[in-house]
Design a protein around this motif. Structure first.
Motif, PDB file in Angstrom:
ATOM      1  N   VAL A  64     187.618  63.367  16.888  1.00 53.09           N
ATOM      2  CA  VAL A  64     187.803  64.008  15.591  1.00 53.09           C
ATOM      3  C   VAL A  64     187.618  62.952  14.500  1.00 53.09           C
ATOM      4  O   VAL A  64     188.206  61.865  14.559  1.00 53.09           O
ATOM      5  N   LEU A  65     186.776  63.279  13.524  1.00 47.67           N
ATOM      6  CA  LEU A  65     186.587  62.396  12.374  1.00 47.67           C
ATOM      7  C   LEU A  65     187.386  62.938  11.195  1.00 47.67           C
ATOM      8  O   LEU A  65     187.462  64.150  10.990  1.00 47.67           O
ATOM      9  N   ILE A  66     187.979  62.024  10.436  1.00 47.17           N
ATOM     10  CA  ILE A  66     188.762  62.411   9.263  1.00 47.17           C
ATOM     11  C   ILE A  66     188.295  61.606   8.051  1.00 47.17           C
ATOM     12  O   ILE A  66     187.703  60.537   8.187  1.00 47.17           O
ATOM     13  N   GLY A  67     188.585  62.134   6.868  1.00 44.57           N
ATOM     14  CA  GLY A  67     188.099  61.516   5.640  1.00 44.57           C
ATOM     15  C   GLY A  67     189.120  60.668   4.919  1.00 44.57           C
ATOM     16  O   GLY A  67     188.820  60.075   3.884  1.00 44.57           O
ATOM     17  N   GLY A  93     186.020  52.556   9.525  1.00 50.56           N
ATOM     18  CA  GLY A  93     185.213  51.660  10.326  1.00 50.56           C
ATOM     19  C   GLY A  93     185.033  52.154  11.746  1.00 50.56           C
ATOM     20  O   GLY A  93     185.403  53.281  12.079  1.00 50.56           O
ATOM     21  N   ALA A  94     184.487  51.266  12.575  1.00 48.25           N
ATOM     22  CA  ALA A  94     184.045  51.657  13.916  1.00 48.25           C
ATOM     23  C   ALA A  94     185.138  51.478  14.966  1.00 48.25           C
ATOM     24  O   ALA A  94     184.909  50.892  16.026  1.00 48.25           O
ATOM     25  N   LEU A  95     186.334  51.969  14.661  1.00 46.92           N
ATOM     26  CA  LEU A  95     187.441  51.953  15.616  1.00 46.92           C
ATOM     27  C   LEU A  95     187.939  53.383  15.821  1.00 46.92           C
ATOM     28  O   LEU A  95     188.322  54.061  14.861  1.00 46.92           O
ATOM     29  N   THR A  96     187.932  53.825  17.075  1.00 49.88           N
ATOM     30  CA  THR A  96     188.489  55.128  17.448  1.00 49.88           C
ATOM     31  C   THR A  96     189.810  54.899  18.155  1.00 49.88           C
ATOM     32  O   THR A  96     189.890  54.058  19.058  1.00 49.88           O
ATOM     33  N   ILE A  97     190.852  55.608  17.737  1.00 50.79           N
ATOM     34  CA  ILE A  97     192.149  55.470  18.395  1.00 50.79           C
ATOM     35  C   ILE A  97     192.491  56.769  19.117  1.00 50.79           C
ATOM     36  O   ILE A  97     192.230  57.861  18.617  1.00 50.79           O
ATOM     37  N   VAL A  98     193.056  56.629  20.311  1.00 48.88           N
ATOM     38  CA  VAL A  98     193.506  57.789  21.085  1.00 48.88           C
ATOM     39  C   VAL A  98     195.021  57.871  20.951  1.00 48.88           C
ATOM     40  O   VAL A  98     195.738  56.931  21.311  1.00 48.88           O
ATOM     41  N   VAL A 118     190.620  59.780  17.390  1.00 45.40           N
ATOM     42  CA  VAL A 118     190.452  59.960  15.946  1.00 45.40           C
ATOM     43  C   VAL A 118     189.778  58.732  15.336  1.00 45.40           C
ATOM     44  O   VAL A 118     190.066  57.590  15.711  1.00 45.40           O
ATOM     45  N   ARG A 119     188.916  58.985  14.347  1.00 47.46           N
ATOM     46  CA  ARG A 119     188.261  57.884  13.638  1.00 47.46           C
ATOM     47  C   ARG A 119     188.000  58.281  12.198  1.00 47.46           C
ATOM     48  O   ARG A 119     187.760  59.451  11.902  1.00 47.46           O
ATOM     49  N   PRO A 135     189.548  67.721   9.063  1.00 43.92           N
ATOM     50  CA  PRO A 135     189.148  67.133  10.342  1.00 43.92           C
ATOM     51  C   PRO A 135     187.991  67.891  11.006  1.00 43.92           C
ATOM     52  O   PRO A 135     187.984  69.119  11.056  1.00 43.92           O
ATOM     53  N   MET A 136     187.016  67.112  11.480  1.00 39.32           N
ATOM     54  CA  MET A 136     185.877  67.694  12.179  1.00 39.32           C
ATOM     55  C   MET A 136     185.772  67.125  13.589  1.00 39.32           C
ATOM     56  O   MET A 136     185.972  65.922  13.798  1.00 39.32           O
ATOM     57  N   ALA A 137     185.503  68.002  14.549  1.00 37.36           N
ATOM     58  CA  ALA A 137     185.147  67.557  15.892  1.00 37.36           C
ATOM     59  C   ALA A 137     183.712  67.063  15.826  1.00 37.36           C
ATOM     60  O   ALA A 137     182.823  67.794  15.385  1.00 37.36           O
ATOM     61  N   VAL A 138     183.487  65.819  16.230  1.00 31.39           N
ATOM     62  CA  VAL A 138     182.156  65.214  16.086  1.00 31.39           C
ATOM     63  C   VAL A 138     181.794  64.447  17.351  1.00 31.39           C
ATOM     64  O   VAL A 138     182.595  63.641  17.840  1.00 31.39           O
ATOM     65  N   ALA A 139     180.591  64.700  17.859  1.00 32.31           N
ATOM     66  CA  ALA A 139     180.056  63.956  18.996  1.00 32.31           C
ATOM     67  C   ALA A 139     178.711  63.371  18.587  1.00 32.31           C
ATOM     68  O   ALA A 139     178.159  63.734  17.539  1.00 32.31           O
TER      69      ALA A 139
END
Length: 214
Positions: A64-67, A93-98, A118-119, A135-139
């Motif tokens: 999920v990406l958030i603004g 930035g380029a860090l995704t946290i679970v 989330v990123r 929030p958007m689900a993004v792949a």
């Protein structure tokens, strides 16, 4: 439709079209600071399913990406201190946290076992869209088994009419995937090495483990 966001007029039209599409449960392709992403409203189950169908793969829970960093507080039940420290240091930035998401959230991202990746991306076009859509689900914007798209045009070649709006912003500046850190256990652990190196993570959270648990 493909909109060239390098042109101010086209950018405004494209962002407006993308926001409308997401709110209508349709798919969009947008640039991020890594590769291009295909996205849908995270709270519209049929849109999330359409995302998986467009990619042509099994339904794994998408990130999920958030603004905004503040959005994170509305998604999680409680945020570990280490998560806050990493977010402060590396977002956007380029860090995704679970993290464990709040059980009250009305979404269905697939088999996620109560967790969400989330990123907050560092890209002005993506952030402008996300701040309006939520929030958007993004792949990654590619078919399963195909290379990740580094332009919206490449994404369109693979995904075609399954996507309502393509936002072109030129080649992805750094097509290295994001680093993924699991913060659901007692000790933070890297799940995928990516654009943020382990040494930088350890500058912020010294006890973080690598993929081998070391």
């Amino acid at each position: 439709m493909l909109y060239d966001c390098r042109s101010p007029a086209d950018r405004d039209r494209g962002i407006a079209a993308a926001i409308e599409a997401v709110k209508n449960g349709e798919l969009v392709v947008l640039p991020t600071d890594t590769v291009y992403g295909i996205g849908a409203d995270a709270f519209t189950p049929y849109a999330v399913k359409a995302l998986a169908d467009a990619k042509g793969g099994a339904r794994q829970a998408p990130p999920v990406l958030i603004g905004s960093r503040h959005t994170l507080d509305g998604l999680v039940f409680s945020l570990p201190r280490s998560a806050r420290e990493l977010v402060e240091a590396f977002w956007p930035g380029a860090l995704t946290i679970v993290v464990e998401h709040s059980p009250s959230l009305a979404w269905d991202l697939g088999d996620s076992s109560g967790t969400v990746a989330v990123r907050m991306p560092l890209h002005p076009v993506a952030l402008e869209v996300l701040r309006e859509t939520g929030p958007m689900a993004v792949a990654s914007a590619n078919k399963v088994g195909q290379p990740a798209a580094v332009t919206a045009e490449e994404a369109r070649d693979q995904l075609g009419y399954s996507v309502r709006a393509y936002l072109e912003a030129g080649p992805a500046p750094d097509p290295v995937p994001s680093t993924i850190v699991d913060l659901t256990g007692e000790v933070p652990r890297v799940l995928r090495q990516g654009a943020v190196p382990l040494e930088k993570l350890r500058d912020v959270v010294p006890d973080i483990l690598d993929e081998r648990g070391v």
